[in-house]
Each structure stands twice: as structure tokens, then as C-alpha cells.
Motif scaffolding. Structure first.
Motif, mmCIF file in Angstrom:
data_model
loop_
_atom_site.group_PDB
_atom_site.id
_atom_site.type_symbol
_atom_site.label_atom_id
_atom_site.label_comp_id
_atom_site.label_asym_id
_atom_site.label_seq_id
_atom_site.Cartn_x
_atom_site.Cartn_y
_atom_site.Cartn_z
ATOM 1 N N PRO A 110 0.770 -1.168 0.108
ATOM 2 C CA PRO A 110 -0.092 0.002 0.060
ATOM 3 C C PRO A 110 0.665 1.217 -0.010
ATOM 4 O O PRO A 110 0.444 2.496 -0.406
ATOM 5 C CB PRO A 110 -0.807 0.110 1.381
ATOM 6 N N ASN A 111 2.158 1.030 0.367
ATOM 7 C CA ASN A 111 2.996 2.344 0.518
ATOM 8 C C ASN A 111 3.677 2.751 -0.984
ATOM 9 O O ASN A 111 4.043 3.583 -0.917
ATOM 10 C CB ASN A 111 4.101 2.396 1.462
ATOM 11 N N TYR A 112 3.431 1.726 -1.945
ATOM 12 C CA TYR A 112 3.896 1.938 -3.159
ATOM 13 C C TYR A 112 2.778 2.191 -4.453
ATOM 14 O O TYR A 112 2.267 0.995 -4.484
ATOM 15 C CB TYR A 112 4.898 1.096 -3.715
ATOM 16 N N VAL A 113 2.429 3.192 -4.848
ATOM 17 C CA VAL A 113 1.265 3.413 -5.566
ATOM 18 C C VAL A 113 1.728 3.679 -7.155
ATOM 19 O O VAL A 113 2.805 4.169 -7.381
ATOM 20 C CB VAL A 113 0.213 4.332 -5.143
ATOM 21 N N ARG A 114 0.760 3.450 -8.071
ATOM 22 C CA ARG A 114 1.062 3.541 -9.450
ATOM 23 C C ARG A 114 0.751 5.081 -9.863
ATOM 24 O O ARG A 114 -0.493 5.520 -10.394
ATOM 25 C CB ARG A 114 -0.044 2.591 -10.394
ATOM 26 N N GLU A 115 1.650 5.844 -9.575
ATOM 27 C CA GLU A 115 1.514 7.197 -9.887
ATOM 28 C C GLU A 115 2.849 7.719 -10.302
ATOM 29 O O GLU A 115 4.032 7.041 -10.051
ATOM 30 C CB GLU A 115 0.979 8.219 -8.404
#
Length: 461
Positions: free
Chosen positions: A82-87
Motif C-alpha cells: 500500500p505504500n507504493y502506488v501507481r503514480e
């Protein structure tokens, strides 16, 4: 994650941060200057220099962390996902194309995945297999002219994408609209390539390919939205995917409901067709370069299918073909880079990664780490044979991993086997290319240059 578990995780991160170190920085811009026409080679070289360690890539004003060791990949894609997002890098330029569906993140992604997952189960995909095999044969007969040169990258992509569109839309889409949709998708996944190596350039600054990208999105929307609205008016009980999504999203009303279905369809098209198109483009190169492998595949097809059409019942017997495809996507994974934005400062492998920064995972590099792969640059399908030494679970991630793992793995394997067997049971390929076959820079990893082959009928081969 519960409140107590989150507090525990925070405590572990805080304790680790106290003894964490900073990542070394590699001058990536120099490697890009060294390989101005082949940026993928720059990634290969920086991967060798990093050797599985977490490093920062100096790209001028932009310095992402490169994460390639399987332990570290697992941390990003699963342990603290959850700390690493597709942005950010890669994702923001493609956002107008892929929208807020299955290829996004957050709540909209979770909703789309819940809706789409039943459509990619083994049972559902197998229910489409007979139809898929028939469509593929039709498309091969349309595109391939025996004895005439055939563009590998474009021709294979056309066959794959037309098959996917037919499966997804059934009889709800015309041949004329398919003829508009396919090239628009092609432009959509290639036009933003320059922004991959220049991620620090703001979106409002014009770049080569921007206009073509915007035109492709207009074409895609012009074709897909009417099909979406038609499916919502009469979803029926058909197996085509747009009808199934319309039934699942029947409570999403109005233009916003149309947009959500559109985003799901575009995202699934990309996930379903790009991996297959990329793998099959490289498959012909591998067959040409490794004649011993090709002969084993020909023998397996002859013994399993003969000169008749391939059917779903044949697939379980095509074990070497399956290993061949697994090795193709090891060396040439379609999703060759998987950037993520860091929400909160974290520690990976003893290295502090700062909030707001970007981490770049690369299956292309991870699949080439000598620590986890014997002779990693050699093409060897037997490394996937039963009984071979087990490898680190996260050293092989051609379909990503964790909650964001690609839904279309089974669809890929079935479609790829159908297409290869349908062609190789009738023809023998003769490749027309000289020199090394290098990957071209794009959001996916297809071969660059002009690759052609001639399909020779087996009776004359």
C-alpha cells in the motif's frame, strides 16, 4: 490492516530507519548519453552495475531508486504494497489512456479488480477457448500470405488485438471500428516513449508524440463509448466481456458509469494484448536464433496436433511450448519497468527510501541477475522443466506480483499457444533480419527495427 498491526509495522520501520543508510547514486544520464538510440541498453548496464543493490539513478533533476533484488521486489509489491502506488513516472503520461480502472490504484482499482477478476478465472477463460482458437485462425488467414514478407511486430499485434477485440466485444463492434481501434491502441502504447526517459518534464510541456497520443485517445473513445452504451442498454447474457462488465456495473449510472466501463475495457485490452503481442514478436526471433529449440517445438506440435487445427484439448500436452513461452517472457517481459511512488518514508534492504520519491522495479533486470539465474543471458526453456532447482519466488515476475499481479496470465498462455501452434502446424518461418535484435523504448518491450519473415507452407519447406 488493523490498527495494532499498523502500529507494529510503523515501529519496525522507525527502528530500521535509525540504522538505515542512503543509497549509492549511479550516473544514469551518462549511460543514456552512451546509448542515445538504445535506452534499454542503458538500463541493462545500470542493472549490471547495481548488482541487485538498491541504487539511485541520476537523471538530472529526477533520481528514482532502482529496486531489482527479489527480496526488495517482494517488499514493494507485497509486504508493504500500500505504500507504493501507481503514480508519477510512466503512469501519469498514460493516465489519459488507461483511466481509473484496473491499471490505476486506490479504491477505483480495488473496485475494478473485484468486478474483473471473475472474467479472468481459469474456468471463464477456458469457456472462451474454442471461440478464441477459431478467431485466431480467421485472423491468421487474413494477415498471413504464404510466400510473402510479413511484418512481425505489426502483423502479430494485429492478429492478437483483433482476437482480443472480438472476444471482448463479440458482435457489438464492426470491422470498420476494429480497423480504427487497433492502430489507435498501437499509437497509445508507443507515443509517450520519450517521457519514460524524461520523466521530470512537466506534462504541459509539449513533447514528440503528444499530439498523436491525444488523437489516439479520441479515436479509442469514439469507438468504445457507443459500444459501452449499447451494452448497458441490452447486456443480455452473452459471454463477451463488455456485456459481462455492463451487467456487473448495472448500478453505475450515467456518464460516470460509462467512463468506468470504458476504463475497464481499455485497461483490460492493454493487459491482455500487450503481453501476448510482445512475447510473440520475440518468439519468432528466438525460434530463428535457436534452431534446436525450434526443432523440439516442431516435433511436439507434429506429435500433438498433426496437420489439424489446434483445439483446447491439445494444450495440456504442449509442455515444451509452455516452457518456451515462459523463457521468452523471462528475457523479454512486456512490463519491463514498474515504477511506483513512495507515500511514506520506508526502509528496503537497509536503505532509506524517501516519501514522495519514485522506485523503479524492472523485471527485465531482475530476470538477468546472476545470483538467481544460471547463465541469465542465454535462452534456455529447460530452466522451467519439472524438477529443476527452485528459484526465489520473486526472481520471476513477468506478470508483476502481489495484489497488482496481472489477471490475464492464463489468457496469455492460451492465446500465445493457440497462435504459435496454428501457424507452425501449417508453416515454417524464414526470418529476414541482420544484426542483433534490440528492444525499442516504449511502455512495453517489443523488438525494434524492421523485422520481417516469410511463412513457407510446410509442404514446400
Amino acid at each position: 490492516m488493523g490498527e495494532r498491526a499498523q502500529m507494529s509495522l510503523d515501529a519496525v520501520v522507525d527502528a530500521a530507519a535509525g540504522s538505515a543508510r542512503s543509497a549509492a547514486t549511479l550516473p544514469f544520464y551518462r549511460l543514456l548519453a552512451k546509448h542515445p538510440r538504445d535506452p534499454v541498453s542503458a538500463f541493462e548496464e545500470v542493472g549490471r552495475q547495481a548488482g541487485g543493490q538498491i541504487v539511485r539513478l541520476n537523471m538530472g533533476p529526477f533520481r528514482p531508486y532502482l529496486v531489482t533484488h527479489p527480496d526488495h521486489v517482494q517488499h514493494v509489491l507485497k509486504t508493504n504494497q500500500p505504500n507504493y502506488v501507481r503514480e508519477g513516472m510512466f503512469w501519469d503520461p498514460l493516465a489519459p489512456l488507461i483511466g481509473g480502472g484496473i491499471l490505476s490504484d486506490g479504491e477505483s482499482w480495488r473496485e475494478s479488480r473485484k468486478i474483473l477478476q471473475p472474467l479472468f478465472t481459469v474456468k471463464y477463460v477456458d469457456s472462451l477457448a474454442e471461440r478464441m482458437a477459431d478467431i485466431l485462425v480467421e485472423q491468421i488467414d487474413e494477415v498471413v500470405r504464404p510466400g510473402e514478407p510479413f511484418d512481425i511486430v505489426g502483423g502479430i499485434a494485429e492478429i492478437v488485438q483483433k482476437t482480443i477485440v472480438r472476444l471482448f466485444f463479440g458482435d457489438k463492434i464492426s470491422d470498420e471500428d476494429i480497423a480504427r481501434l487497433i492502430p489507435a491502441y498501437e499509437v497509445g502504447v508507443t507515443a509517450t516513449a520519450i517521457r519514460l526517459v524524461l520523466p521530470f518534464v512537466p506534462g504541459y510541456v509539449p513533447m514528440p508524440g503528444d499530439r498523436a497520443f491525444r488523437r489516439s485517445i479520441r479515436t479509442i473513445d469514439d469507438v468504445i463509448y457507443p459500444r459501452v452504451r449499447a451494452a448497458r442498454e441490452d447486456p443480455g447474457d452473452g459471454l463477451d466481456v463488455v456485456s459481462a462488465i455492463a451487467r456487473a456495473r448495472r448500478d453505475d449510472i450515467g456518464p460516470e458509469g460509462d467512463r468506468r466501463i470504458r476504463d475497464d475495457m481499455v485497461g483490460m485490452h492493454g493487459a491482455s494484448s500487450e503481453t501476448t503481442s510482445t512475447a510473440l514478436a520475440w518468439a519468432w526471433v528466438m525460434l530463428d536464433e535457436h534452431q534446436d529449440v525450434a526443432e523440439r517445438i516442431y516435433e511436439e506440435i507434429d506429435g500433438t496436433v498433426g496437420d489439424g487445427p489446434v483445439r483446447p484439448s491439445h494444450l495440456p500436452e504442449l509442455q515444451y511450448m509452455r516452457r518456451f513461452l515462459q523463457e521468452v517472457v523471462r528475457l523479454y517481459p512486456s512490463g519491463w519497468i514498474l515504477p511506483r511512488r513512495v507515500l511514506e518514508t520506508d526502509v528496503i534492504g537497509g536503505v532509506t527510501v524517501k516519501a514522495g520519491s519514485t522506485v523503479v522495479l524492472s523485471p527485465y533486470i531482475t530476470h538477468r541477475l546472476e545470483e538467481f539465474w544460471e547463465r541469465p543471458l542465454e535462452f534456455d526453456p529447460e530452466r522451467f522443466a519439472p524438477g529443476r532447482e527452485r528459484r526465489h519466488r520473486w526472481s520471476y515476475i513477468p506478470f508483476s506480483g502481489g495484489p497488482h499481479q496481472c489477471l490475464g496470465q492464463h489468457l496469455f498462455m492460451i492465446q500465445a499457444q493457440f497462435l504459435l501452434v496454428s501457424m507452425l502446424s501449417r508453416y515454417r518461418p524464414v526470418l529476414h533480419a541482420s544484426g542483433p535484435k534490440r528492444a525499442r523504448l516504449a511502455s512495453t518491450l517489443r523488438p525494434g527495427g524492421r523485422l520481417q519473415m516469410t511463412m513457407v507452407e510446410r509442404s514446400r519447406a
